[in-house]
Every structure is written in structure tokens, then in C-alpha cells.
Write a protein that holds these residues in place. Structure first.
Motif, PDB file in Angstrom:
ATOM      1  N   PHE A   1       0.829  -1.198   0.000  1.00 29.05           N
ATOM      2  CA  PHE A   1       0.000   0.000   0.000  1.00 29.05           C
ATOM      3  C   PHE A   1       0.867   1.253   0.000  1.00 29.05           C
ATOM      4  CE2 PHE A   1      -2.825  -3.248   1.702  1.00 29.05           C
ATOM      5  CZ  PHE A   1      -3.854  -3.132   0.782  1.00 29.05           C
ATOM      6  N   VAL A   2       0.537   2.169  -0.921  1.00 25.02           N
ATOM      7  CA  VAL A   2       1.293   3.403  -1.115  1.00 25.02           C
ATOM      8  C   VAL A   2       0.337   4.583  -1.173  1.00 25.02           C
ATOM      9  CG1 VAL A   2       3.121   2.159  -2.356  1.00 25.02           C
ATOM     10  CG2 VAL A   2       1.279   3.228  -3.653  1.00 25.02           C
TER      11      VAL A   2
ATOM     12  N   LEU B   1       4.569  -7.225  -7.506  1.00 24.57           N
ATOM     13  CA  LEU B   1       4.050  -6.412  -6.417  1.00 24.57           C
ATOM     14  C   LEU B   1       3.050  -5.449  -7.019  1.00 24.57           C
ATOM     15  CD1 LEU B   1       7.232  -5.384  -4.395  1.00 24.57           C
ATOM     16  CD2 LEU B   1       5.474  -7.025  -3.729  1.00 24.57           C
ATOM     17  N   VAL B   2       1.880  -5.363  -6.435  1.00 24.56           N
ATOM     18  CA  VAL B   2       0.879  -4.390  -6.852  1.00 24.56           C
ATOM     19  C   VAL B   2       1.089  -3.153  -5.984  1.00 24.56           C
ATOM     20  CG1 VAL B   2      -1.575  -3.892  -7.117  1.00 24.56           C
ATOM     21  CG2 VAL B   2      -0.742  -6.243  -7.412  1.00 24.56           C
ATOM     22  N   LEU B   3       1.337  -2.014  -6.613  1.00 26.87           N
ATOM     23  CA  LEU B   3       1.481  -0.758  -5.882  1.00 26.87           C
ATOM     24  C   LEU B   3       0.084  -0.164  -5.736  1.00 26.87           C
ATOM     25  CD1 LEU B   3       4.670   0.607  -7.700  1.00 26.87           C
ATOM     26  CD2 LEU B   3       4.515  -0.835  -5.643  1.00 26.87           C
ATOM     27  N   SER B   4      -0.595  -0.585  -4.667  1.00 27.87           N
ATOM     28  CA  SER B   4      -2.004  -0.254  -4.440  1.00 27.87           C
ATOM     29  C   SER B   4      -2.146   1.035  -3.666  1.00 27.87           C
ATOM     30  CB  SER B   4      -2.689  -1.367  -3.645  1.00 27.87           C
ATOM     31  OG  SER B   4      -2.692  -2.564  -4.363  1.00 27.87           O
TER      32      SER B   4
ATOM     33  N   PRO C   1      -0.517   2.825   3.974  1.00 29.97           N
ATOM     34  CA  PRO C   1       0.569   1.884   4.266  1.00 29.97           C
ATOM     35  C   PRO C   1       0.440   1.309   5.665  1.00 29.97           C
ATOM     36  CG  PRO C   1       1.424   3.887   3.287  1.00 29.97           C
ATOM     37  CD  PRO C   1      -0.025   4.136   3.609  1.00 29.97           C
ATOM     38  N   GLY C   2       0.910   0.087   5.820  1.00 31.31           N
ATOM     39  CA  GLY C   2       0.849  -0.587   7.111  1.00 31.31           C
ATOM     40  C   GLY C   2       1.715   0.087   8.157  1.00 31.31           C
ATOM     41  N   GLN C   3       1.384  -0.133   9.378  1.00 24.66           N
ATOM     42  CA  GLN C   3       2.140   0.413  10.500  1.00 24.66           C
ATOM     43  C   GLN C   3       2.732  -0.758  11.287  1.00 24.66           C
ATOM     44  OE1 GLN C   3       2.542   3.753  10.936  1.00 24.66           O
ATOM     45  NE2 GLN C   3       1.438   3.957   9.023  1.00 24.66           N
TER      46      GLN C   3
ATOM     47  N   GLY D   1       7.133   4.247   3.963  1.00 25.92           N
ATOM     48  CA  GLY D   1       7.442   3.619   5.234  1.00 25.92           C
ATOM     49  C   GLY D   1       7.239   2.119   5.268  1.00 25.92           C
ATOM     50  N   ASN D   2       6.949   1.506   4.124  1.00 26.63           N
ATOM     51  CA  ASN D   2       6.869   0.049   4.086  1.00 26.63           C
ATOM     52  C   ASN D   2       8.281  -0.504   4.248  1.00 26.63           C
ATOM     53  OD1 ASN D   2       3.992  -0.383   3.382  1.00 26.63           O
ATOM     54  ND2 ASN D   2       4.560   0.721   1.531  1.00 26.63           N
TER      55      ASN D   2
END
Length: 125
Positions: free
Chosen positions: A11-12, A54-57, A61-63, A116-117
Motif C-alpha cells: 500500500f502506497v 508487487l501491486v502498488l495499491s 501503508p501498514g504500520q 514507510g513500508n
């Protein structure tokens, strides 16, 4: 039955910025770039010669939280020479969160993408 994992999402917040990082900085190749009816496009990158993408969705972004003192990576990219790849990526502006770490099974070095991934490069023995 199941055959393989074809793609996974990262996730971006900005697909263009993420595409620039994953292709121009990390050296992955752009595979698919298609608009969707909802707005954000279906955008994928991958290692040349491999089917996995990788899908740049577009999303939040995850924490990731530290486990045993470090944040676990969401993506691990195999390399044949971790130290050399570490130096090459540093020269392209990647700010590593760790130096090259040595383990009985091989080496890793961790860094973050622009959102931040946590990612890591890995060399097995």
C-alpha cells in the motif's frame, strides 16, 4: 490445487512516487499499468525474469510494529551479493535502517520505501 503466488500488494500513498522508487531506485521493471473504474490504477512491478509481481495499491501503508527489536519487512528481495547491492542502493539514495546483518543462513539489510513500508534485501548461503 494451488500453483503459485502471482502478486501481492504494497500500500502506497502516491502511485507515481512509488513507481519511481521501485523502478528507478530498486531496479524492478514496470509490468502492468491499467486504469480502474474506481480511479486508482492497477500498477505492478517485478523482478525481470520472474512472474511474481508487487501491486502498488493506493491505500494506507501498514504500520508494522517492532518484533524482537526490529520492524518485520513486508517484502524481501533476494540478491546474489547483499553487501554489493547494499552499497549500490545507498548510492541511489536508499537510506538503510540496518547495516548488512549476518546470520547463520545468510545476510539481510533493511530499508523503507517512500511510504514507510519496510523492505529488505537478502542473500542466502
Amino acid at each position: 490445487m494451488l500453483e503459485s503466488i502471482f502478486y501481492a500488494s504494497v500500500f502506497v500513498t502516491d502511485q507515481d512516487r512509488a513507481l519511481d522508487f521501485y523502478t528507478n531506485v530498486l531496479g524492478l521493471e514496470k509490468r502492468v499499468d491499467n486504469p480502474t473504474p474506481e480511479g486508482p490504477r492497477f500498477l505492478t512491478v517485478g523482478v525481470k525474469g520472474q512472474d511474481f509481481m508487487l501491486v502498488l495499491s493506493l491505500g494506507t501503508p501498514g504500520q508494522a510494529q517492532p518484533v524482537q527489536g526490529t520492524v518485520p519487512p513486508s517484502v524481501t528481495i533476494e540478491t546474489d551479493d547483499c553487501r554489493k547491492t547494499h552499497e549500490e542502493l545507498k548510492s541511489r539514495g536508499v537510506e538503510f535502517k540496518t547495516d548488512v546483518l549476518e546470520f547463520p543462513w545468510g545476510y539481510v539489510a533493511q530499508f523503507d520505501d517512500p511510504d514507510g513500508n519496510r523492505l529488505q534485501i537478502r542473500e542466502g548461503r
